[in-house]
Design an enzyme around this catalytic site. Sequence first.
Site, PDB file in Angstrom:
ATOM      1  N   CYS A  26      71.815 -25.132  12.183  1.00  0.00           N
ATOM      2  CA  CYS A  26      70.846 -26.118  11.671  1.00  0.00           C
ATOM      3  C   CYS A  26      70.074 -26.815  12.791  1.00  0.00           C
ATOM      4  O   CYS A  26      69.063 -27.456  12.542  1.00  0.00           O
ATOM      5  CB  CYS A  26      71.563 -27.138  10.794  1.00  0.00           C
ATOM      6  N   HIS A  52      67.251 -33.305   9.612  1.00  0.00           N
ATOM      7  CA  HIS A  52      67.744 -32.069   8.995  1.00  0.00           C
ATOM      8  C   HIS A  52      68.144 -32.376   7.553  1.00  0.00           C
ATOM      9  O   HIS A  52      68.756 -33.402   7.270  1.00  0.00           O
ATOM     10  CB  HIS A  52      68.947 -31.549   9.787  1.00  0.00           C
ATOM     11  N   ASN A  97      69.137 -26.982   1.757  1.00  0.00           N
ATOM     12  CA  ASN A  97      69.352 -26.842   3.193  1.00  0.00           C
ATOM     13  C   ASN A  97      68.918 -25.432   3.628  1.00  0.00           C
ATOM     14  O   ASN A  97      69.613 -24.459   3.365  1.00  0.00           O
ATOM     15  CB  ASN A  97      70.840 -27.074   3.480  1.00  0.00           C
TER      16      ASN A  97
HETATM   17  O1  UT7 Z   1      73.730 -28.066   7.474  1.00  0.00           O
HETATM   18  C1  UT7 Z   1      74.928 -27.651   8.065  1.00  0.00           C
HETATM   19  C2  UT7 Z   1      75.900 -28.730   8.117  1.00  0.00           C
HETATM   20  N1  UT7 Z   1      76.473 -28.936   6.810  1.00  0.00           N
HETATM   21  C3  UT7 Z   1      76.509 -30.143   6.280  1.00  0.00           C
HETATM   22  O2  UT7 Z   1      75.991 -31.075   6.847  1.00  0.00           O
HETATM   23  C4  UT7 Z   1      77.262 -30.300   4.967  1.00  0.00           C
HETATM   24  C5  UT7 Z   1      78.165 -31.493   5.046  1.00  0.00           C
HETATM   25  N2  UT7 Z   1      79.012 -31.640   3.851  1.00  0.00           N
HETATM   26  C6  UT7 Z   1      78.525 -32.018   2.661  1.00  0.00           C
HETATM   27  O3  UT7 Z   1      77.340 -32.183   2.497  1.00  0.00           O
HETATM   28  C7  UT7 Z   1      79.505 -32.300   1.554  1.00  0.00           C
HETATM   29  O4  UT7 Z   1      80.806 -32.272   2.088  1.00  0.00           O
HETATM   30  C8  UT7 Z   1      79.434 -31.295   0.377  1.00  0.00           C
HETATM   31  C9  UT7 Z   1      78.149 -31.475  -0.380  1.00  0.00           C
HETATM   32  C10 UT7 Z   1      79.565 -29.863   0.867  1.00  0.00           C
HETATM   33  C11 UT7 Z   1      80.582 -31.561  -0.602  1.00  0.00           C
HETATM   34  O5  UT7 Z   1      80.522 -32.915  -1.036  1.00  0.00           O
HETATM   35  P1  UT7 Z   1      81.799 -33.860  -0.939  1.00  0.00           P
HETATM   36  O6  UT7 Z   1      81.390 -35.159  -1.456  1.00  0.00           O
HETATM   37  O7  UT7 Z   1      82.314 -33.811   0.474  1.00  0.00           O
HETATM   38  O8  UT7 Z   1      82.795 -33.160  -1.939  1.00  0.00           O
HETATM   39  P2  UT7 Z   1      84.278 -32.668  -1.687  1.00  0.00           P
HETATM   40  O9  UT7 Z   1      84.290 -31.371  -0.971  1.00  0.00           O
HETATM   41  O10 UT7 Z   1      85.079 -33.802  -1.133  1.00  0.00           O
HETATM   42  O11 UT7 Z   1      84.756 -32.426  -3.173  1.00  0.00           O
HETATM   43  C12 UT7 Z   1      84.954 -33.515  -4.097  1.00  0.00           C
HETATM   44  C13 UT7 Z   1      85.338 -32.935  -5.460  1.00  0.00           C
HETATM   45  C14 UT7 Z   1      86.458 -31.898  -5.379  1.00  0.00           C
HETATM   46  O12 UT7 Z   1      87.220 -32.017  -6.567  1.00  0.00           O
HETATM   47  P3  UT7 Z   1      88.633 -32.808  -6.574  1.00  0.00           P
HETATM   48  O13 UT7 Z   1      89.473 -32.100  -5.577  1.00  0.00           O
HETATM   49  O14 UT7 Z   1      88.283 -34.222  -6.158  1.00  0.00           O
HETATM   50  O15 UT7 Z   1      89.073 -32.672  -7.988  1.00  0.00           O
HETATM   51  C15 UT7 Z   1      85.730 -30.582  -5.390  1.00  0.00           C
HETATM   52  O16 UT7 Z   1      86.500 -29.530  -5.899  1.00  0.00           O
HETATM   53  O17 UT7 Z   1      84.217 -32.251  -6.018  1.00  0.00           O
HETATM   54  C16 UT7 Z   1      84.581 -30.898  -6.325  1.00  0.00           C
HETATM   55  N3  UT7 Z   1      83.422 -30.043  -6.114  1.00  0.00           N
HETATM   56  C17 UT7 Z   1      82.472 -29.841  -7.042  1.00  0.00           C
HETATM   57  N4  UT7 Z   1      82.351 -30.274  -8.315  1.00  0.00           N
HETATM   58  C18 UT7 Z   1      81.259 -29.884  -9.008  1.00  0.00           C
HETATM   59  C19 UT7 Z   1      83.069 -29.380  -4.982  1.00  0.00           C
HETATM   60  N5  UT7 Z   1      81.909 -28.732  -5.181  1.00  0.00           N
HETATM   61  C20 UT7 Z   1      81.527 -29.001  -6.448  1.00  0.00           C
HETATM   62  C21 UT7 Z   1      80.420 -28.616  -7.216  1.00  0.00           C
HETATM   63  N6  UT7 Z   1      80.326 -29.089  -8.486  1.00  0.00           N
HETATM   64  N7  UT7 Z   1      79.442 -27.815  -6.728  1.00  0.00           N
END
Ligand code: UT7
Length: 332
Positions: free
Chosen positions: A116, A256, A286
Amino acid sequence: MTKIHAAITAVGGYVPEYVLSNKILETMVDTNDEWILTRTGISERRILKEPGKGTSDMAVEAIKDLLKKRDIDPLEIDCVICGTVTPDMVFPATSNLITSKLGMKNAFGFDISAACSGFLYSLTMGTSLIESGRYKKVIVVGADKMSAIVDYTDRTTCIIFGDGAGAVLLEATEENVGVMDSLLKSDGNGSQFLHMKAGGSVKPSSHETVDAKEHYVYQEGQSVFKFAVKGMADVSYELMERNGLTADDIAWLVPHQANLRIIDATANRMGLSKEKVMINIQKFGNTTAATLPLCLWEWEKSLNKGDNIILAAFGGGFTWGATWIKWAYDSK
Ligand code: UT7
């Protein structure tokens, strides 16, 4: 002797026609529009669907757009630097394919793999080529076909990424405009949180790697998120401090587009209000190396000569950085 600056003198962009909306994703994986919007800020992203088309094809369209705006002959271009992690092939470099597709017979080219931050790294290298006095016209393009390496059964990654390309032309100027300063960082320890497991020399492609889905993006989202919030905000602040810039001096932040919450944290740290932040994540998601030039492409007509613009990125590697530009032209 007067210092030669590298000025951005034209911007081009390209996004594929096909729109992959949150609603469509709801039919593909267990997710919903509300979750995606509140956690990331994304509503839709563009996907390159045409068989046989790759990253170079999007980069070519973005560069054509730029050349047309300035009526520049491809033979005038000295060098093309392409930031990408989704090259058409492992080798040759995508930039080689781009220059040949555009008939740039006088240009050499090379790719930069910085995920990125690919556009920022490439912009810094292009700037050095111009500042050396040796090259007159350098094109920097950020392009990624993320749909080629995203697993559309993995809801944690497939909702984030999109395809696109953005390009800028760098030319020499003795005016006090152009790329003024750049601060780039990397830390290979971050690779454990964001990488592609197979297809490289450590683990070449095999039936087993394909069966294990190891040719897709592997991301530990929460860990990357924490590093990204701190990394992007800190480096932007550090760049401002070392150049004596205050929030009032800055016309635009070009962040970004990975997650709206990371963008907000960076703007807050810099003391910038939302009106000064370019945000198009809702439309394109992204696009990895393409996010920053696609913002410049969309906002080009709002930019004025002398505007101080900070570009900031964080991504796989880890790689991160910020660049200060004094905009070189009025394009209204
Ligand atoms: O550009 C390259 C660099 N990358 C980044 O900068 C990305 C950085 N990370 C992020 O943007 C975020 O971590 C994500 C968008 C990838 C994920 O968001 P989050 O708020 O960190 O979610 P999480 O992984 O902590 O998941 C929270 C909950 C989980 O469920 P439980 O375990 O709390 O029941 C996940 O299973 O949300 C669930 N979950 C989803 N639910 C609905 C994960 N993905 C999804 C989804 N739809 N697509």
